[in-house]
Enzyme design. Sequence first.
Site, PDB file in Angstrom:
ATOM      1  CG  ASP A  29      -2.035  -5.742 -11.933  1.00  0.00           C
ATOM      2  OD1 ASP A  29      -3.038  -5.774 -11.198  1.00  0.00           O
ATOM      3  OD2 ASP A  29      -0.867  -5.696 -11.473  1.00  0.00           O
ATOM      4  CB  SER A  30      -3.062  -1.726 -10.154  1.00  0.00           C
ATOM      5  OG  SER A  30      -2.260  -2.685  -9.492  1.00  0.00           O
ATOM      6  CB  CYS A  92      -5.823  -7.132 -11.250  1.00  0.00           C
ATOM      7  SG  CYS A  92      -6.126  -6.151  -9.781  1.00  0.00           S
ATOM      8  CD  GLU A 170       3.748  -1.717  -9.192  1.00  0.00           C
ATOM      9  OE1 GLU A 170       4.311  -0.940  -9.971  1.00  0.00           O
ATOM     10  OE2 GLU A 170       3.036  -2.675  -9.581  1.00  0.00           O
ATOM     11  CB  CYS A 200      -2.361  -9.770  -4.675  1.00  0.00           C
ATOM     12  SG  CYS A 200      -1.504  -8.340  -5.368  1.00  0.00           S
ATOM     13  CG  HIS A 202       1.720  -6.543  -7.347  1.00  0.00           C
ATOM     14  ND1 HIS A 202       0.492  -6.247  -7.867  1.00  0.00           N
ATOM     15  CD2 HIS A 202       2.546  -5.514  -7.726  1.00  0.00           C
ATOM     16  CE1 HIS A 202       0.554  -5.093  -8.525  1.00  0.00           C
ATOM     17  NE2 HIS A 202       1.791  -4.629  -8.448  1.00  0.00           N
TER      18      HIS A 202
END
Length: 280
Positions: A29-30, A92, A170, A200, A202
């Site tokens: 993932d990012s 992701c 994050e 997403c 996250h």
Amino acid sequence: MKYNVQSLKHILLKMEEDKVNNRPIGIFDSGVGGVTVLKELQKLLPNEDYIYIGDTASFPYGSKSKKTIIELCKKRIENLIEKEVKVIVIACGTATSQALEEMKRIFNMPIIGIIEPTVEYLNEKKYKNIGVIATTGTIRSNGWEENIKKVIPDAKVQNKACPLLAPMAEEGWTDNEIAKLAIHEYIKDIKNIDALILGCTHYPLFKKIIEKELTKSVDIINTGEMVAKELKEYIIKNKLKNENIKEGTTQIFLTDLECNFLNVAKSLMQKDNLNIQKIN
Ligand code: DGL
């Protein structure tokens, strides 16, 4: 014991299979969002070894062009192939919606994204009114709606881009007043839905707040759970199960160590020690 050519061939083939079986599962993932998927994989497939890449040097993916996302995904998949993984999970939504098809064309490797397994679940549940919250890039690509309508043609999909949420996750801001205000603002206009897809990876970090914003009847979908079910089936069907009898290992690689990944990942995985290394 005597071996003939046939049985030797069989043994070599079996050794080859064993080698593949016992390879790790690659996931990327990012940033820390994919850890919500990793956690679900570890629940359903605890004996597997995992290699996780967080592309923290390129975070966020959500605001980047499709062309850039394709380039970034190629690099991360090459990293994972070098580490000899047996299957790759794109944990992701942004990368799945814009690069999965291209990655499947380029690499001769099983690659699983987060959209298909989730759409299968929506179909099983016979949901017709579906909300999707995701990054700007994912919503712009229309990847969720297109894939949902391929399988459920009469579905009504309400989409909402939530560009602030992944950076807040994050940062570890997932349960404070700012998070509550942001979630309220983003989902206040989504009405009359059977299910809300956290499009997403996250966003499961905000699940508690999202639950409070919605009526109880709405199924809030953590895509990681869907991916884990799909991957387990795939692994069993293709005889790729790791023969470890103890809990598997997890190695984490980041493209930039100067970030808050460790703090969020530690609390998400409920572990004090995480094995984190730098990768280019
Ligand atoms: N977790 C990712 C997703 O599922 C990416 C978020 C971002 O980097 O913007 O879309």
